[in-house]
Design a protein around this motif. Structure first.
Motif, mmCIF file in Angstrom:
data_model
loop_
_atom_site.group_PDB
_atom_site.id
_atom_site.type_symbol
_atom_site.label_atom_id
_atom_site.label_comp_id
_atom_site.label_asym_id
_atom_site.label_seq_id
_atom_site.Cartn_x
_atom_site.Cartn_y
_atom_site.Cartn_z
ATOM 1 N N ALA A 1 12.189 -16.963 24.963
ATOM 2 C CA ALA A 1 12.182 -15.944 25.944
ATOM 3 C C ALA A 1 10.709 -15.498 26.445
ATOM 4 C CB ALA A 1 12.620 -14.683 25.729
ATOM 5 N N ARG B 1 11.782 -17.387 32.116
ATOM 6 C CA ARG B 1 11.711 -16.083 32.642
ATOM 7 C C ARG B 1 12.092 -16.169 34.203
ATOM 8 N NH1 ARG B 1 11.580 -12.741 28.532
ATOM 9 N NH2 ARG B 1 12.361 -11.133 29.950
ATOM 10 N N THR C 1 22.030 -10.288 29.751
ATOM 11 C CA THR C 1 21.021 -11.285 29.993
ATOM 12 C C THR C 1 20.302 -11.784 28.621
ATOM 13 O OG1 THR C 1 19.318 -9.765 29.857
ATOM 14 C CG2 THR C 1 20.146 -10.124 31.948
ATOM 15 N N GLY C 2 20.556 -11.303 27.660
ATOM 16 C CA GLY C 2 20.094 -11.602 26.220
ATOM 17 C C GLY C 2 20.873 -13.164 25.973
ATOM 18 N N ARG D 1 4.855 -9.857 23.851
ATOM 19 C CA ARG D 1 4.494 -10.972 24.602
ATOM 20 C C ARG D 1 3.759 -10.613 26.147
ATOM 21 N NH1 ARG D 1 10.887 -11.138 25.472
ATOM 22 N NH2 ARG D 1 10.747 -9.627 27.279
ATOM 23 N N TYR E 1 19.044 -15.941 27.834
ATOM 24 C CA TYR E 1 18.067 -16.476 27.052
ATOM 25 C C TYR E 1 18.520 -17.315 25.621
ATOM 26 C CZ TYR E 1 14.880 -13.732 30.131
ATOM 27 O OH TYR E 1 14.307 -13.548 31.242
ATOM 28 N N ARG E 2 19.483 -16.757 25.049
ATOM 29 C CA ARG E 2 19.927 -17.500 24.106
ATOM 30 C C ARG E 2 20.533 -18.680 24.248
ATOM 31 N NH1 ARG E 2 21.568 -14.548 19.366
ATOM 32 N NH2 ARG E 2 20.601 -12.426 19.583
ATOM 33 N N ASP F 1 8.885 -9.408 21.210
ATOM 34 C CA ASP F 1 9.635 -9.137 22.431
ATOM 35 C C ASP F 1 8.619 -7.919 23.164
ATOM 36 O OD1 ASP F 1 11.849 -10.540 21.958
ATOM 37 O OD2 ASP F 1 13.147 -9.097 21.347
ATOM 38 N N ARG G 1 15.707 -6.759 28.321
ATOM 39 C CA ARG G 1 14.634 -6.228 27.878
ATOM 40 C C ARG G 1 13.782 -5.571 29.116
ATOM 41 N NH1 ARG G 1 17.038 -7.491 24.320
ATOM 42 N NH2 ARG G 1 16.573 -8.337 22.050
ATOM 43 N N ASP G 2 13.937 -6.438 29.892
ATOM 44 C CA ASP G 2 13.073 -6.123 31.307
ATOM 45 C C ASP G 2 13.921 -5.655 32.571
ATOM 46 O OD1 ASP G 2 14.307 -8.801 31.542
ATOM 47 O OD2 ASP G 2 12.912 -9.833 32.455
ATOM 48 N N ARG H 1 11.466 -9.869 16.057
ATOM 49 C CA ARG H 1 11.766 -9.886 17.298
ATOM 50 C C ARG H 1 11.322 -8.850 18.056
ATOM 51 N NH1 ARG H 1 17.327 -11.123 19.457
ATOM 52 N NH2 ARG H 1 18.188 -10.584 17.350
ATOM 53 N N VAL I 1 15.045 -17.525 19.526
ATOM 54 C CA VAL I 1 15.028 -17.158 21.049
ATOM 55 C C VAL I 1 13.827 -16.337 21.595
ATOM 56 C CG1 VAL I 1 16.336 -15.011 20.239
ATOM 57 C CG2 VAL I 1 16.365 -16.128 22.819
ATOM 58 N N SER I 2 13.269 -15.667 20.558
ATOM 59 C CA SER I 2 12.047 -14.719 21.143
ATOM 60 C C SER I 2 10.906 -15.794 21.662
ATOM 61 C CB SER I 2 11.490 -13.938 20.115
ATOM 62 O OG SER I 2 12.459 -13.000 19.963
HETATM 63 O O1 DC Z 1 19.750 -8.968 23.416
HETATM 64 P P1 DC Z 1 19.589 -10.126 22.681
HETATM 65 O O2 DC Z 1 19.001 -9.942 21.278
HETATM 66 O O3 DC Z 1 20.890 -11.226 22.641
HETATM 67 O O4 DC Z 1 18.396 -11.036 23.269
HETATM 68 C C1 DC Z 1 17.850 -12.354 22.815
HETATM 69 C C2 DC Z 1 16.558 -12.362 23.098
HETATM 70 O O5 DC Z 1 16.346 -12.685 24.271
HETATM 71 C C3 DC Z 1 15.509 -11.381 22.502
HETATM 72 O O6 DC Z 1 14.858 -11.666 21.383
HETATM 73 C C4 DC Z 1 14.860 -11.150 23.622
HETATM 74 C C5 DC Z 1 15.082 -11.941 24.842
HETATM 75 N N1 DC Z 1 15.487 -11.300 25.988
HETATM 76 C C6 DC Z 1 14.477 -11.014 27.017
HETATM 77 O O7 DC Z 1 13.263 -11.263 26.727
HETATM 78 N N2 DC Z 1 14.747 -10.606 28.111
HETATM 79 C C7 DC Z 1 16.212 -10.127 28.370
HETATM 80 N N3 DC Z 1 16.140 -9.467 29.563
HETATM 81 C C8 DC Z 1 17.004 -10.297 27.648
HETATM 82 C C9 DC Z 1 16.809 -10.793 26.389
#
Ligand code: DC
Length: 232
Positions: free
Chosen positions: A110, A116, A37-38, A194, A41-42, A191, A137-138, A187, A106-107
């Motif tokens: 996100a 979201r 899922t990152g 927020r 967001y990226r 993260d 993350r979630d 980050r 990206v943060s």
């Molecule tokens: O896992 P990653 O480092 O590729 O994630 C990139 C950014 O996306 C990270 O700074 C937080 C956000 N992210 C998020 O808020 N929720 C998620 N489910 C996955 C990533």
């Protein structure tokens, strides 16, 4: 065999905790779909950057939010790589989203609730029939609060920055270790502080510290956890 049962596996944790490495291996072993899922967001951050909505010192939240219906994300399985790559409006951006430049933006992206909302909806759709390993993350708190197995990965910031630094160098990016460490730490703060869906351990998640574990050791331990859930 109990393995006919298809469960949902949620793996959450800070950046560079090695979530995706393990998630990919596990998905392969159990023949599950893996979703990073990152990467989603990226890809939205990359779109925002390319279209002038986000940069180092600015964020046009209304502009990016207004464009969300123009952002089409797709995962396509690459048989040679053994995992699905992400496509942004038809273009493979798997490489373009992994640069330090995108990591630095990206943060901010996100943290936007409308972003979201869109991505969580797409993620829930992908996991509707189980048999999925999703990292982020979630995932255990918001996307799949009923996941049968939730893992919360942790590792020290130093360990994570070293891993990310090696990864970027191997890809040929000319980065400075201290910039990578600074990015990992900032980050972490963004993260986890927020307002919308901050990173936190779900009550029923298993904390998994991999600072001193090899990939093989992590793989073995996580497979044991999965087998236990499959047998229950
Ligand atoms: O896992 P990653 O480092 O590729 O994630 C990139 C950014 O996306 C990270 O700074 C937080 C956000 N992210 C998020 O808020 N929720 C998620 N489910 C996955 C990533």
């Amino acid at each position: 065999m109990t393995n006919n049962k298809k469960i949902t596996i949620a793996i959450d944790g800070f950046s560079s905790t090695g979530k995706s490495t393990i998630a990919k291996l596990v998905a392969k072993k159990y023949n599950y779909v893996y979703v990073d899922t990152g990467a989603m967001y990226r890809a939205v951050a990359l779109y925002g950057f390319k279209n002038g909505f986000v940069g180092k010192d600015f964020l046009d939240e209304a502009g990016l939010t207004g464009d969300l219906n123009k952002i089409d994300l797709d995962f396509k399985y690459n048989i040679d790589l053994g995992f699905a790559e992400i496509y942004l409006n038809g273009e493979n951006v798997e490489k373009a989203i992994r640069t330090l430049e995108v990591s630095e933006l990206v943060s901010k992206v996100a943290a936007i609730s409308a972003v979201r909302k869109k991505l969580v909806k797409e993620q829930q759709k992908m996991g509707v029939s189980g048999g999925i390993v999703m990292d982020g993350r979630d995932i255990g708190t918001v996307v799949f609060p009923d996941a049968e197995l939730k893992i919360y990965m942790i590792a020290s910031a130093k360990t994570r920055a070293e891993r990310r630094y090696q990864e970027l160098r191997e890809k040929g990016e000319d980065v400075d270790y201290h910039d990578v460490l600074r990015n990992v730490m900032s980050r972490d703060v963004m993260d986890s502080t927020r307002e919308d869906s901050p990173l936190m351990k779900a009550d029923d998640a298993i904390e998994f510290d991999n600072s001193d574990l090899t990939i093989d050791q992590q793989y073995e331990k996580i497979c044991a956890l999965i087998d236990k859930r499959l047998a229950s």
